[in-house]
Design a protein around this motif. Structure first.
Motif, PDB file in Angstrom:
ATOM      1  N   ALA A   1      50.706  45.228  32.959  1.00 48.75           N
ATOM      2  CA  ALA A   1      50.359  43.809  32.828  1.00 48.75           C
ATOM      3  C   ALA A   1      48.995  43.531  33.465  1.00 48.75           C
ATOM      4  O   ALA A   1      48.527  44.309  34.312  1.00 48.75           O
ATOM      5  CB  ALA A   1      51.432  42.952  33.499  1.00 48.75           C
ATOM      6  N   PRO A   2      48.366  42.428  33.066  1.00 47.63           N
ATOM      7  CA  PRO A   2      47.083  42.084  33.684  1.00 47.63           C
ATOM      8  C   PRO A   2      47.185  42.065  35.208  1.00 47.63           C
ATOM      9  O   PRO A   2      48.131  41.523  35.775  1.00 47.63           O
ATOM     10  CB  PRO A   2      46.792  40.694  33.125  1.00 47.63           C
ATOM     11  CG  PRO A   2      47.461  40.692  31.784  1.00 47.63           C
ATOM     12  CD  PRO A   2      48.736  41.483  32.001  1.00 47.63           C
ATOM     13  N   GLY A   3      46.213  42.716  35.853  1.00 44.90           N
ATOM     14  CA  GLY A   3      46.143  42.765  37.304  1.00 44.90           C
ATOM     15  C   GLY A   3      46.822  43.981  37.920  1.00 44.90           C
ATOM     16  O   GLY A   3      46.500  44.369  39.047  1.00 44.90           O
ATOM     17  N   VAL A   4      47.751  44.615  37.212  1.00 45.01           N
ATOM     18  CA  VAL A   4      48.505  45.730  37.788  1.00 45.01           C
ATOM     19  C   VAL A   4      47.639  46.978  37.927  1.00 45.01           C
ATOM     20  O   VAL A   4      47.661  47.636  38.972  1.00 45.01           O
ATOM     21  CB  VAL A   4      49.784  46.018  36.972  1.00 45.01           C
ATOM     22  CG1 VAL A   4      50.499  47.256  37.488  1.00 45.01           C
ATOM     23  CG2 VAL A   4      50.715  44.813  36.993  1.00 45.01           C
ATOM     24  N   ALA A   5      46.862  47.311  36.908  1.00 44.04           N
ATOM     25  CA  ALA A   5      45.989  48.493  36.990  1.00 44.04           C
ATOM     26  C   ALA A   5      44.966  48.318  38.109  1.00 44.04           C
ATOM     27  O   ALA A   5      44.684  49.271  38.849  1.00 44.04           O
ATOM     28  CB  ALA A   5      45.292  48.746  35.649  1.00 44.04           C
ATOM     29  N   GLU A   6      44.435  47.111  38.254  1.00 39.75           N
ATOM     30  CA  GLU A   6      43.473  46.835  39.311  1.00 39.75           C
ATOM     31  C   GLU A   6      44.108  47.006  40.686  1.00 39.75           C
ATOM     32  O   GLU A   6      43.521  47.593  41.597  1.00 39.75           O
ATOM     33  CB  GLU A   6      42.893  45.419  39.175  1.00 39.75           C
ATOM     34  CG  GLU A   6      42.029  45.219  37.955  1.00 39.75           C
ATOM     35  CD  GLU A   6      42.808  44.928  36.670  1.00 39.75           C
ATOM     36  OE1 GLU A   6      44.063  44.850  36.705  1.00 39.75           O
ATOM     37  OE2 GLU A   6      42.155  44.809  35.603  1.00 39.75           O
ATOM     38  N   LYS A   7      45.332  46.491  40.833  1.00 38.32           N
ATOM     39  CA  LYS A   7      46.040  46.601  42.114  1.00 38.32           C
ATOM     40  C   LYS A   7      46.373  48.059  42.415  1.00 38.32           C
ATOM     41  O   LYS A   7      46.233  48.510  43.570  1.00 38.32           O
ATOM     42  CB  LYS A   7      47.314  45.745  42.090  1.00 38.32           C
ATOM     43  CG  LYS A   7      48.032  45.691  43.401  1.00 38.32           C
ATOM     44  CD  LYS A   7      47.213  44.973  44.453  1.00 38.32           C
ATOM     45  CE  LYS A   7      48.010  44.841  45.732  1.00 38.32           C
ATOM     46  NZ  LYS A   7      47.184  44.426  46.851  1.00 38.32           N
ATOM     47  N   ALA A   8      46.787  48.814  41.400  1.00 38.84           N
ATOM     48  CA  ALA A   8      47.070  50.240  41.591  1.00 38.84           C
ATOM     49  C   ALA A   8      45.813  50.966  42.047  1.00 38.84           C
ATOM     50  O   ALA A   8      45.857  51.790  42.969  1.00 38.84           O
ATOM     51  CB  ALA A   8      47.608  50.854  40.302  1.00 38.84           C
TER      52      ALA A   8
END
Length: 182
Positions: free
Chosen positions: A117-124
């Protein structure tokens, strides 16, 4: 020394190729893929992938054409043992991601995270960067995009020059997307 997979032992599990490989050998093979500087596809096949591939002939073909197919799940190990073709160990995508990021931290490999979902890859990426301060994040993008946006995303990935692309879009979407755009 990176071991080529041309001669890597594999088993046939319900018509699906699974390499008889351990984590260390899988990581070595992936480093060999990186050194090759050509795209290679790695599939981490769990029981759901095998089940879906029984009905989805495109997925079936894609998995069997992948450069490396690891046994991702105890169900795969159990089934292989029952069929008298035991595998070495579970080699999961999540564990490989963590270990490849540790390797990238030391080698300078650039990684790109695509999916979820949007934001998840960035947080990972942020979480992994906090554990591996030298990790070079080539880029991130969520997996909720339209097919019509794929070419733009592929161009963005290419321009970011990653050595490793991690894709988390769910089975069979991720395998089909990778294969189509590799």
């Amino acid at each position: 020394m990176h071991r080529p997979l041309l001669y890597m032992d594999n088993i046939n599990l319900f018509g699906i190729k699974i390499h008889r490989i351990d984590m260390a050998s899988a990581l070595s093979a992936i480093e060999g893929f990186i050194a090759d500087r050509k795209p290679h596809m790695v599939v981490t096949a769990d029981a759901s992938a095998i089940v879906i591939a029984q009905e989805d002939k495109e997925l079936h073909s894609i998995i069997n054409e992948a450069d490396l197919v690891t046994p991702d799940g105890m169900g795969i190990l159990w089934a292989a043992r029952i069929m008298k073709s035991p595998l070495i160990e579970r080699v999961s995508g999540a564990d490989m991601l963590e270990r490849l990021c540790a390797i990238a931290n030391n080698t300078g490999y650039r990684v790109f995270f695509l999916g979820s979902a949007p934001g998840v890859a960035e947080k990972a990426a942020e979480n992994l960067k906090s554990r591996y301060p030298n990790l070079q994040i080539a880029g991130t993008h969520h997996g909720y995009f339209k097919d019509s946006e794929s070419d733009e995303i592929v161009n963005m990935i290419k321009q970011s020059t990653p050595d490793i692309l991690f894709v988390a879009m769910g089975i069979p979407m991720q395998e089909k997307w990778i294969f189509k755009h590799m």
